[in-house]
Motif scaffolding. Sequence first.
Motif: not given
Length: 335
Positions: A194-217
């Motif tokens: 029960n420790t879902p990701p708080k954000n996906t900033a590292v992933y987004d920066r790696f691909y220079s892409a917009p937020s994917h938090q809902e996608y990975f949540l």
Amino acid sequence: MISRGFIIGQLIDDLALLQQKITFRNKIGYLDLTKVCEDFFKEILNVILDFNLSNLNANRSNEPGLDLGDLHNKIAVQITSQRKTEKINDTLRKISNENRLIYDRFIVFIIGQKQNFYAIDPALATTNNFDKDKDIIDIDFLIKNIAVADELKLTALQGIFRREMRNVVVELEPVNSEGDFESSIYNFIETVPNTPPKNTAVYDRFYSAPSHQEYFLKLYNELAEIPRAQREYIAVIAERGNLNDRNRYEIHCTKLASILGVPEEKLFKSLSYLDDINIVRFDKNSDEFERANNKYVIRPEELNTLIKYLHEASINIRKTIVTLNFSILQEDEQN
């Protein structure tokens, strides 16, 4: 062939374990025994002493203080974890005239070790034809009889212990304030992550892409519902498999079976759960030579996307998928 000495030693060790647990229970005030314990020792006494005891719990109101009865041999038994004189006298005091018409002998069986001396009330002993030297028995009494038992009795006892020992051990364990006990299966069940990701900033920066938090949540919550042992299969396929032309990670069935060191049939059964929930599909195919070319394919788009990122960013796949450590996707909020 298992030797007589081995069987005797095994039975004695098990009884010693029960004796230890009873001693501990008594020290913390747990004195009551359950029907499971009564039935277990009933079977042992029947084998060792050639009795035909049955449990009297169903007629408890008519048999106060008595747990087991053998109508044929006219013997009744009280099973207790309390070994003091007061308990013996109390048992004898509760025996009624009706009981004495049915039974000729009354035995107190102590699950533990009896005292060296008992000051039994003479009147109660006389009324109930009770001999403190013969009619108070304990686990040491069982051990002595097991040591001289014939092969037939030893085989019967071995079956009883193999069938019932774990249940009795569980029943003799004190329950804590949470309703749990030492050998509870809950102690071996994985805690649901029960420790879902708080954000996906590292992933987004790696691909220079917009937020994917809902996608990975969404992906995190789906994986959290899958038992850890099953997530390990996913991780192995992700680590050792290849990305196919449909952007899904897959691995040849024979290769995966060889990696895990199990027969393909057994592996197929082990992965049936993941196949049922459409996480890892079994694709049955053959090549141009009609040879089996069956593969296991990871299906969800989100999961394949995550695995591809883990490969490209050189991040530990096992840690991420098995332990659900999605912190690799996020950046601390204070940063």
